[in-house]
Design an enzyme around this catalytic site. Structure first.
Site, PDB file in Angstrom:
ATOM      1  CG  HIS A   1      -0.433  -0.010   2.588  1.00 21.16           C
ATOM      2  ND1 HIS A   1      -0.438   1.227   3.049  1.00 21.16           N
ATOM      3  CD2 HIS A   1      -0.200  -1.000   3.237  1.00 21.16           C
ATOM      4  CE1 HIS A   1       0.405   0.847   4.455  1.00 21.16           C
ATOM      5  NE2 HIS A   1       0.260  -0.243   4.488  1.00 21.16           N
TER       6      HIS A   1
ATOM      7  CG  ASP B   1       2.224   0.510   8.441  1.00 19.86           C
ATOM      8  OD1 ASP B   1       1.940  -0.317   7.125  1.00 19.86           O
ATOM      9  OD2 ASP B   1       1.456   0.584   9.258  1.00 19.86           O
TER      10      ASP B   1
ATOM     11  CD  GLU C   1      -3.254  -1.504   5.165  1.00 20.78           C
ATOM     12  OE1 GLU C   1      -3.076  -2.506   5.720  1.00 20.78           O
ATOM     13  OE2 GLU C   1      -2.806  -0.174   5.694  1.00 20.78           O
ATOM     14  CD  GLU C   2      -1.721   2.312   7.743  1.00 19.28           C
ATOM     15  OE1 GLU C   2      -2.700   1.692   8.253  1.00 19.28           O
ATOM     16  OE2 GLU C   2      -0.590   1.988   7.437  1.00 19.28           O
TER      17      GLU C   2
ATOM     18  CG  ASP D   1       1.353  -3.939   5.168  1.00 19.06           C
ATOM     19  OD1 ASP D   1       1.984  -2.982   5.544  1.00 19.06           O
ATOM     20  OD2 ASP D   1       0.072  -3.651   5.248  1.00 19.06           O
TER      21      ASP D   1
ATOM     22  CG  HIS E   1      -0.183   2.904  12.786  1.00 23.00           C
ATOM     23  ND1 HIS E   1      -1.605   2.440  12.921  1.00 23.00           N
ATOM     24  CD2 HIS E   1       0.293   2.366  11.652  1.00 23.00           C
ATOM     25  CE1 HIS E   1      -1.894   1.552  11.657  1.00 23.00           C
ATOM     26  NE2 HIS E   1      -0.880   1.599  10.794  1.00 23.00           N
TER      27      HIS E   1
END
Length: 502
Positions: A276, A288, A320-321, A349, A443
């Site tokens: 992604h 990520d 995606e997130e 990923d 994140h």
């Protein structure tokens, strides 16, 4: 009668064939036949270096900094300048590869939102468990608003549940019966300046308002424990003057999947893989999933040196997130005929977590489309051949493979870990620090170039190259697709988005 045509075939990119001209005695005419060697794992892996991966990671962080103007820090979340820059980088890199790929953009609209700041004061206290709902609008003019806390009857799903003094007040609503978005909309229609939804069971309350609405109001979640004293006071007739503040954005924004497919190879039998292109709003997302998307891009630039027997299809998913939006949309648009052209899908990923473990999705044929287990075994065999340990992780729909396996396409992939905690046993297997997350910057704003383990990334990129080369050459022994049956599941999908699905 013409003389002998002499052609020497070499395993090189360009072969020159010397031909005697039929009307002369001299060898004065040449035919240049452009060929490329068939791809192999050894050859494709040989192009992969940490140096090149680092160069791409630095470039991606520069792109993430474009998002700082709106988000006050680097980010590549969909809708941001950082994500637009990421898409430009991927597309322009592919476009320079000598017409080897057919490149397409697949655009769709996605709901995007971000809460920059929030504060809720009830009476003279700020409840510790307060959290703004995802996709909440801001308070009026993105400023603090003031009004009395108003206890709403029942679960606040009907206009009749709201007393007349709701107008100009902060609606206090119990969870249940209808969605959070419905509660916020009915509160807004009743004239509330904000809403607080409190839990009716133990635990933290967070959720989403879902599809944006003009009548939604700024909405918070609150635990049952923190709510109970206020409920008692309100039922006793006490006036609780309060204030609410949310600075947020929420909108529908167009975004794009990028697909690149080799023009060579059997177009009815495709090896597909994806990563992604977006990050979360909270950070630049260089691990990520910068590592996955850059791995695909790096390999795509070297695959052009080779022929393939089966087509190879690369995908860079958007959203995606936000709940696997791009991959879900892509698969939903496939006809059965196009679905069956995809022999397998490989998901990549997070390939360079600093406290990494070599993780393989435990994709069995018993629980997934047949062929998933064969792909799983390709990964484990590779790690074993290179003297590496590995662990199996749940194949539970957490990343972009989910839509594929739900539509009958075999799937699998590898990762190096996110917020999970490394065990003592894993530390013995892979090194690193037990008791800490595989990626302590998962994140977060610190997911930068400095957050990457290049040893893990280089090996995993070579494994990705191996997976491509293996199936680009042959599907011998790999189960054939027999149908595109859509899987049905009784349980809700856990990972279709903390921001879009309750």
């Amino acid at each position: 009668m013409s003389r002998l045509l002499s052609l020497v075939t070499l395993s090189a990119i360009t072969v020159a064939a010397v031909v005697q001209h039929p009307l002369t005695d001299g060898y004065n005419s040449q035919i240049l036949i452009n060929t490329k060697p068939l791809v192999s794992s050894e050859a494709l892996e040989g192009h992969i270096t940490s140096k090149n991966l680092l160069k791409r990671a630095k470039k991606l962080f520069e792109i993430a900094e474009l998002g700082a103007a709106d988000y006050n820090h680097p980010t590549r979340v969909i809708g941001s300048a950082g994500h637009v820059g990421t898409l430009d980088y991927i597309y322009s890199t592919l476009a320079e590869l000598d017409d080897y790929y057919t490149i397409s953009n697949q655009s769709f609209k996605a709901v995007v939102g971000n809460v920059f700041e929030s504060r809720l004061v009830l009476g003279d206290k700020e409840p510790e468990s307060t959290s703004p709902m995802s996709l909440t609008p801001p308070t009026k003019h993105k400023q603090a608003v003031f009004g009395p806390l108003v206890l709403v009857a029942n679960q606040g799903c009907d206009s009749s549940d709201y007393p007349s003094n709701t107008k100009g007040g902060i609606a206090f609503i119990e969870r249940g019966v209808c969605s959070f978005g419905t509660k916020s909309a009915v509160a807004g229609k009743a004239g509330a300046i904000a809403a607080v939804i409190y839990n009716n069971e133990e635990g933290h309350l967070s959720g989403t308002l879902g599809e944006p609405s003009d009548i939604h109001v700024a909405t918070f979640g609150l635990t049952k424990q923190d709510a109970e004293p206020y409920i008692k006071d309100l039922e006793g007739g006490k006036v609780i003057n309060s204030s609410a503040y949310i600075n947020s954005i929420v909108s529908k924004a167009p975004t794009t999947n990028i697909i690149a497919q080799t023009k060579g190879g059997d177009q009815d039998n495709c090896v597909m893989l994806g990563g992604h292109s977006d990050s979360v709003a909270e950070g630049p997302g260089i691990n990520d999933d910068g590592t996955g998307s850059l791995t695909l891009l790096e390999i795509a630039t070297h695959l052009v040196n080779y022929e393939v027997n089966n087509c190879v299809r690369f995908a860079w998913w958007a959203g995606e997130e936000e709940g696997l939006l791009g991959s879900d949309y892509y698969v939903s648009q496939l006809s059965e005929h196009e679905n069956l052209k995809i022999r397998l899908f490989m998901d990549y990923d997070m390939l360079a977590s600093p406290n990494f473990a070599y993780q393989v999705y435990n994709a069995t044929n018993a629980a997934n489309p047949v062929g998933s287990e064969e792909l799983r075994d390709l990964y484990t065999t590779y790690y074993e051949a290179h003297g590496q340990n590995y662990t199996f992780i749940p194949f539970d729909g957490r990343s972009d493979y989910d839509a594929f396996i739900k539509h009958g396409i075999p799937g699998g992939g590898i990762a190096t870990g996110a917020e999970g905690v490394k065990t003592m046993e894993e530390a013995a297997m892979f090194g690193g620090t037990p008791g800490q997350w595989y990626d302590p910057c998962y994140h977060q704003i610190c997911d930068t170039v400095d957050n990457l383990n290049f040893e893990a990334w280089e090996l995993n990129t070579k494994l990705v190259a191996h997976s491509i080369a293996t199936y680009a050459v042959s599907f011998k022994g790999f189960p054939k697709r027999t149908g595109a049956k859509v899987a049905t599941r009784d349980e809700p999908s856990l990972y279709h988005g903390p921001k879009l699905v309750m």
